[in-house]
Design a protein around this motif. Structure first.
Motif, PDB file in Angstrom:
ATOM      1  N   SER A 285       0.815  -1.211   0.000  1.00  0.00           N
ATOM      2  CA  SER A 285       0.000   0.000   0.000  1.00  0.00           C
ATOM      3  C   SER A 285       0.860   1.279   0.000  1.00  0.00           C
ATOM      4  O   SER A 285       0.735   2.128  -0.881  1.00  0.00           O
ATOM      5  CB  SER A 285      -0.912  -0.067   1.229  1.00  0.00           C
ATOM      6  N   MET A 286       1.788   1.379   0.959  1.00  0.00           N
ATOM      7  CA  MET A 286       2.558   2.633   1.078  1.00  0.00           C
ATOM      8  C   MET A 286       3.697   2.744   0.071  1.00  0.00           C
ATOM      9  O   MET A 286       3.932   3.814  -0.496  1.00  0.00           O
ATOM     10  CB  MET A 286       3.141   2.746   2.483  1.00  0.00           C
TER      11      MET A 286
ATOM     12  N   ASN B 217       9.698  -6.494  -4.445  1.00  0.00           N
ATOM     13  CA  ASN B 217       8.657  -6.876  -3.504  1.00  0.00           C
ATOM     14  C   ASN B 217       8.662  -8.386  -3.369  1.00  0.00           C
ATOM     15  O   ASN B 217       8.992  -9.098  -4.322  1.00  0.00           O
ATOM     16  CB  ASN B 217       7.290  -6.394  -4.029  1.00  0.00           C
ATOM     17  N   ARG B 218       8.303  -8.848  -2.154  1.00  0.00           N
ATOM     18  CA  ARG B 218       8.299 -10.305  -1.914  1.00  0.00           C
ATOM     19  C   ARG B 218       7.482 -11.020  -2.995  1.00  0.00           C
ATOM     20  O   ARG B 218       7.934 -11.982  -3.582  1.00  0.00           O
ATOM     21  CB  ARG B 218       7.723 -10.562  -0.512  1.00  0.00           C
ATOM     22  N   THR B 219       6.283 -10.508  -3.263  1.00  0.00           N
ATOM     23  CA  THR B 219       5.478 -11.063  -4.364  1.00  0.00           C
ATOM     24  C   THR B 219       5.793 -10.220  -5.604  1.00  0.00           C
ATOM     25  O   THR B 219       5.357  -9.063  -5.705  1.00  0.00           O
ATOM     26  CB  THR B 219       3.970 -10.973  -4.009  1.00  0.00           C
TER      27      THR B 219
ATOM     28  N   LYS C 174       3.500  -7.752  -7.968  1.00  0.00           N
ATOM     29  CA  LYS C 174       3.088  -6.379  -7.596  1.00  0.00           C
ATOM     30  C   LYS C 174       4.023  -5.352  -8.221  1.00  0.00           C
ATOM     31  O   LYS C 174       3.593  -4.319  -8.719  1.00  0.00           O
ATOM     32  CB  LYS C 174       3.140  -6.195  -6.077  1.00  0.00           C
TER      33      LYS C 174
ATOM     34  N   ASN D 285      15.838  -7.882  -3.408  1.00  0.00           N
ATOM     35  CA  ASN D 285      16.063  -6.675  -2.601  1.00  0.00           C
ATOM     36  C   ASN D 285      17.522  -6.226  -2.698  1.00  0.00           C
ATOM     37  O   ASN D 285      17.818  -5.029  -2.657  1.00  0.00           O
ATOM     38  CB  ASN D 285      15.702  -6.945  -1.142  1.00  0.00           C
TER      39      ASN D 285
ATOM     40  N   LYS E  21       6.455  -4.027   6.695  1.00  0.00           N
ATOM     41  CA  LYS E  21       5.899  -3.897   8.049  1.00  0.00           C
ATOM     42  C   LYS E  21       7.003  -4.073   9.092  1.00  0.00           C
ATOM     43  O   LYS E  21       8.060  -4.660   8.791  1.00  0.00           O
ATOM     44  CB  LYS E  21       4.807  -4.933   8.245  1.00  0.00           C
TER      45      LYS E  21
ATOM     46  N   THR F 150       8.670   2.981   8.759  1.00  0.00           N
ATOM     47  CA  THR F 150       7.967   2.194   9.772  1.00  0.00           C
ATOM     48  C   THR F 150       8.232   2.757  11.165  1.00  0.00           C
ATOM     49  O   THR F 150       9.383   2.722  11.623  1.00  0.00           O
ATOM     50  CB  THR F 150       8.472   0.734   9.671  1.00  0.00           C
TER      51      THR F 150
END
Ligand SMILES: NC(=O)c1ccc[n+]([C@@H]2O[C@H](COP(=O)([O-])OP(=O)(O)OC[C@H]3O[C@@H](n4cnc5c(N)ncnc54)[C@H](OP(=O)(O)O)[C@@H]3O)[C@@H](O)[C@H]2O)c1
Length: 281
Positions: free
Chosen positions: A10-11, A34-36, A39, A56, A71, A96
């Protein structure tokens, strides 16, 4: 300048899209992972030139500024993964709140800042809270805040006030939306007015109220005094709100701070750091 994003949920995706749409960054300046992967592949499809990295480490290695947008409890895995490719010249920004700057400075060689964004940046509005670490230079501060100023009003805050300022800037839109939603629901039930019509009216009222509190220079107390004529309808309703709600706000602050403390302790444990003393509120 190359800017990387780890985490395009989202962010992360909101920041990427807002930077591109405000012309702060060209897609060619952005790498993301991104992990998935689907996206980030979707973002690359929408913004040709944006690099959808396969890992990453790849994102980290090619970024001058690297935003970590995962997160709190996902942060440790990310720092472990990128540790060996991150250098002292790079700037790492965590969005975060429970991940403390000192923890990231310990985990990575990079210069570290924490910047708490808000959903309001999607429309180029709202405050971004900036907490700069000990290795960040004045030039780095200016660079980061100039970047954030394309989509928000950057405001420097002390790390000890991260939670309370985030309550207002990043949770605040949801709190006010809750208030508006309940109010509109009651109005629809009481009068039969169209919900959408009232929603649009509420949005306009919120914009105007925000402007009075910013460019209008009014305080919330002054605004109430200007609208509430003694003995009038607004004054009657404000008295009701005061008697019904005044005990809610200390509880709201306790609720957000308790959850923050809980997350912060878990994050510290995940990074192998000592638990910290519980702050008093
Ligand atoms: N939402 C807000 O208004 C707001 C405002 C200020 C700050 N924040 C903070 O921003 C952070 C992210 O929130 P969010 O709402 O964006 O959460 P989110 O939608 O769940 O996004 C997190 C993203 O991180 C990805 N991810 C997790 N572990 C990863 C890893 N090891 N490597 C790469 N990607 C990984 C997830 O991938 P998958 O697709 O595999 O799940 C997901 O896309 C939170 O700490 C939150 O407190 C949020």
């Amino acid at each position: 300048m190359k800017v990387g994003f780890i985490g395009t949920g989202s962010m992360g995706s909101l920041l990427i899209e807002s930077f591109i749409q405000s012309n702060a960054l060209k897609p060619q300046q952005i790498s993301a992972s991104n992990r998935t992967h689907s996206k980030v592949a979707e973002l690359a499809r929408r913004y040709p030139g944006l690099h959808a990295a396969q890992s990453n480490r790849e994102t980290a290695a090619e970024s001058d500024i690297l935003f970590i947008c995962v997160k709190p409890l996902e942060s440790k895995a990310v720092t472990d993964e990128i540790r060996n490719v991150i250098t002292e010249e790079q700037i790492v920004v965590s969005i975060t709140s429970p991940v403390q700057v000192r923890i990231l400075e310990h985990a990575l060689k990079a210069k570290v800042s924490k910047i708490i964004p808000s959903i309001t940046h999607q429309v180029g509005s709202g405050a971004s809270l900036c907490i700069h670490g000990s290795r960040i230079t004045e030039e780095d501060r200016s660079l980061l805040e100039e970047l954030m100023s394309h989509i928000s009003r950057p405001i420097r805050v002390k790390e000890s006030y991260t939670r309370i300022t985030s309550d207002f800037s990043s949770c605040g839109p949801a709190f006010l939306a809750f208030f508006m939603d309940q109010w509109i629901q009651a109005a629809v039930q009481a009068t039969g007015i169209d919900r959408t019509e009232l929603g649009a009216l509420t949005g306009e009222m919120m914009i105007g109220t925000g402007k009075l509190l910013t460019e209008g220079g009014m305080t919330p107390a002054e605004l109430q005094a200007r609208v509430a004529v003694p003995g009038g309808i607004t004054a009657e309703a404000l008295a009701l709100l005061d008697s019904s709600l005044h005990s809610v706000f200390p509880k709201l602050i306790r609720a957000t701070h308790n959850k923050y403390e809980e997350d912060m302790q878990k994050v510290n444990v995940s990074f192998g750091s000592k638990p910290i003393n519980r702050q008093q509120y």
